[in-house]
Design a protein around this motif. Sequence first.
Motif, PDB file in Angstrom:
ATOM      1  N   LEU A 124       3.218  15.472   6.491  1.00 27.17           N
ATOM      2  CA  LEU A 124       3.991  14.524   5.681  1.00 27.17           C
ATOM      3  C   LEU A 124       4.915  13.668   6.544  1.00 27.17           C
ATOM      4  O   LEU A 124       5.051  12.466   6.302  1.00 27.17           O
ATOM      5  N   LEU A 125       5.547  14.269   7.542  1.00 24.28           N
ATOM      6  CA  LEU A 125       6.409  13.476   8.426  1.00 24.28           C
ATOM      7  C   LEU A 125       5.602  12.372   9.100  1.00 24.28           C
ATOM      8  O   LEU A 125       6.072  11.237   9.224  1.00 24.28           O
ATOM      9  N   GLY A 126       4.380  12.682   9.513  1.00 24.22           N
ATOM     10  CA  GLY A 126       3.517  11.672  10.125  1.00 24.22           C
ATOM     11  C   GLY A 126       3.211  10.539   9.169  1.00 24.22           C
ATOM     12  O   GLY A 126       3.270   9.362   9.548  1.00 24.22           O
ATOM     13  N   LYS A 127       2.904  10.870   7.915  1.00 22.81           N
ATOM     14  CA  LYS A 127       2.622   9.837   6.903  1.00 22.81           C
ATOM     15  C   LYS A 127       3.869   9.013   6.611  1.00 22.81           C
ATOM     16  O   LYS A 127       3.807   7.791   6.513  1.00 22.81           O
ATOM     17  N   PHE A 128       4.995   9.691   6.452  1.00 25.87           N
ATOM     18  CA  PHE A 128       6.245   8.980   6.180  1.00 25.87           C
ATOM     19  C   PHE A 128       6.605   8.040   7.333  1.00 25.87           C
ATOM     20  O   PHE A 128       7.039   6.918   7.115  1.00 25.87           O
ATOM     21  N   GLU A 129       6.411   8.524   8.537  1.00 19.05           N
ATOM     22  CA  GLU A 129       6.741   7.702   9.710  1.00 19.05           C
ATOM     23  C   GLU A 129       5.806   6.495   9.800  1.00 19.05           C
ATOM     24  O   GLU A 129       6.252   5.381  10.066  1.00 19.05           O
ATOM     25  N   LYS A 130       4.538   6.711   9.547  1.00 19.14           N
ATOM     26  CA  LYS A 130       3.557   5.619   9.580  1.00 19.14           C
ATOM     27  C   LYS A 130       3.913   4.533   8.563  1.00 19.14           C
ATOM     28  O   LYS A 130       3.742   3.343   8.827  1.00 19.14           O
ATOM     29  N   GLU A 131       4.413   4.941   7.403  1.00 16.62           N
ATOM     30  CA  GLU A 131       4.781   3.995   6.349  1.00 16.62           C
ATOM     31  C   GLU A 131       6.224   3.496   6.481  1.00 16.62           C
ATOM     32  O   GLU A 131       6.737   2.837   5.597  1.00 16.62           O
ATOM     33  N   LYS A 132       6.875   3.873   7.580  1.00 15.04           N
ATOM     34  CA  LYS A 132       8.243   3.440   7.880  1.00 15.04           C
ATOM     35  C   LYS A 132       9.268   3.900   6.832  1.00 15.04           C
ATOM     36  O   LYS A 132      10.269   3.247   6.582  1.00 15.04           O
ATOM     37  N   MET A 133       8.992   5.062   6.250  1.00 15.28           N
ATOM     38  CA  MET A 133       9.922   5.668   5.303  1.00 15.28           C
ATOM     39  C   MET A 133      10.948   6.516   6.036  1.00 15.28           C
ATOM     40  O   MET A 133      12.031   6.779   5.508  1.00 15.28           O
ATOM     41  N   ILE A 134      10.582   6.967   7.235  1.00 18.49           N
ATOM     42  CA  ILE A 134      11.493   7.701   8.108  1.00 18.49           C
ATOM     43  C   ILE A 134      11.282   7.185   9.527  1.00 18.49           C
ATOM     44  O   ILE A 134      10.265   6.541   9.812  1.00 18.49           O
ATOM     45  N   MET A 189       0.810  -1.200   0.000  1.00 19.46           N
ATOM     46  CA  MET A 189       0.000   0.000   0.000  1.00 19.46           C
ATOM     47  C   MET A 189       0.854   1.264   0.000  1.00 19.46           C
ATOM     48  O   MET A 189       0.520   2.237  -0.638  1.00 19.46           O
ATOM     49  N   ALA A 190       1.971   1.243   0.686  1.00 15.83           N
ATOM     50  CA  ALA A 190       2.808   2.439   0.758  1.00 15.83           C
ATOM     51  C   ALA A 190       3.254   2.876  -0.627  1.00 15.83           C
ATOM     52  O   ALA A 190       3.262   4.052  -0.931  1.00 15.83           O
ATOM     53  N   ARG A 191       3.624   1.921  -1.472  1.00 11.46           N
ATOM     54  CA  ARG A 191       4.087   2.279  -2.804  1.00 11.46           C
ATOM     55  C   ARG A 191       2.978   2.938  -3.609  1.00 11.46           C
ATOM     56  O   ARG A 191       3.206   3.856  -4.358  1.00 11.46           O
ATOM     57  N   GLU A 192       1.738   2.444  -3.447  1.00 15.43           N
ATOM     58  CA  GLU A 192       0.619   3.058  -4.154  1.00 15.43           C
ATOM     59  C   GLU A 192       0.400   4.488  -3.668  1.00 15.43           C
ATOM     60  O   GLU A 192       0.222   5.387  -4.460  1.00 15.43           O
ATOM     61  N   GLN A 193       0.407   4.680  -2.364  1.00 17.55           N
ATOM     62  CA  GLN A 193       0.171   6.006  -1.809  1.00 17.55           C
ATOM     63  C   GLN A 193       1.278   6.970  -2.221  1.00 17.55           C
ATOM     64  O   GLN A 193       1.030   8.138  -2.454  1.00 17.55           O
ATOM     65  N   PHE A 194       2.487   6.479  -2.320  1.00 14.48           N
ATOM     66  CA  PHE A 194       3.623   7.329  -2.652  1.00 14.48           C
ATOM     67  C   PHE A 194       4.173   6.997  -4.035  1.00 14.48           C
ATOM     68  O   PHE A 194       5.363   7.108  -4.283  1.00 14.48           O
ATOM     69  N   GLN A 195       3.281   6.581  -4.944  1.00 15.51           N
ATOM     70  CA  GLN A 195       3.658   6.231  -6.318  1.00 15.51           C
ATOM     71  C   GLN A 195       4.395   7.384  -6.986  1.00 15.51           C
ATOM     72  O   GLN A 195       5.412   7.203  -7.613  1.00 15.51           O
ATOM     73  N   ASN A 196       3.827   8.574  -6.871  1.00 15.61           N
ATOM     74  CA  ASN A 196       4.448   9.783  -7.408  1.00 15.61           C
ATOM     75  C   ASN A 196       4.575  10.778  -6.257  1.00 15.61           C
ATOM     76  O   ASN A 196       3.575  11.165  -5.672  1.00 15.61           O
ATOM     77  N   LEU A 197       5.782  11.165  -5.962  1.00 21.67           N
ATOM     78  CA  LEU A 197       6.001  12.106  -4.870  1.00 21.67           C
ATOM     79  C   LEU A 197       5.784  13.533  -5.356  1.00 21.67           C
ATOM     80  O   LEU A 197       6.177  13.883  -6.467  1.00 21.67           O
ATOM     81  N   THR A 198       5.185  14.350  -4.505  1.00 24.12           N
ATOM     82  CA  THR A 198       5.101  15.775  -4.805  1.00 24.12           C
ATOM     83  C   THR A 198       6.490  16.380  -4.576  1.00 24.12           C
ATOM     84  O   THR A 198       7.358  15.752  -3.947  1.00 24.12           O
TER      85      THR A 198
END
Length: 105
Positions: free
Chosen positions: A51-61, A1-10
């Motif tokens: 964004l930091l919250g979303k990234f952290e939730k998806e274990k990107m940071i 799911m993370a890849r779909e949500q972050f398929q294209n980064l702003t």
Amino acid sequence: MAREQFQNLTEPMYYILMSLLKEQCGVDIMEAVYKISNGRVRVGPGTLYALLGKFEKEKMIIETEVQGRKRSYIITEKGKEILLEERRRLITMVEDWDDYMEDKL
């Protein structure tokens, strides 16, 4: 799911992740985004912390340190993979432009 949500980064997403190749707190991230983008992109606190919250939730940071209200973060391997995929996607788009537009302008 993370890849779909972050398929294209702003742009803000891309520059925030780039800035987190080095451990930084929120204020430092905002300054780094501005500097890395040569002043083109400014990220306000609301956008940044959402964004930091979303990234952290998806274990990107991951959060690395908390000192009162000051929190520091750094990118994870998963975040680096997504950042590199986005870089490849952007390069492919530019190459497609070059190939298609070679004799059109």
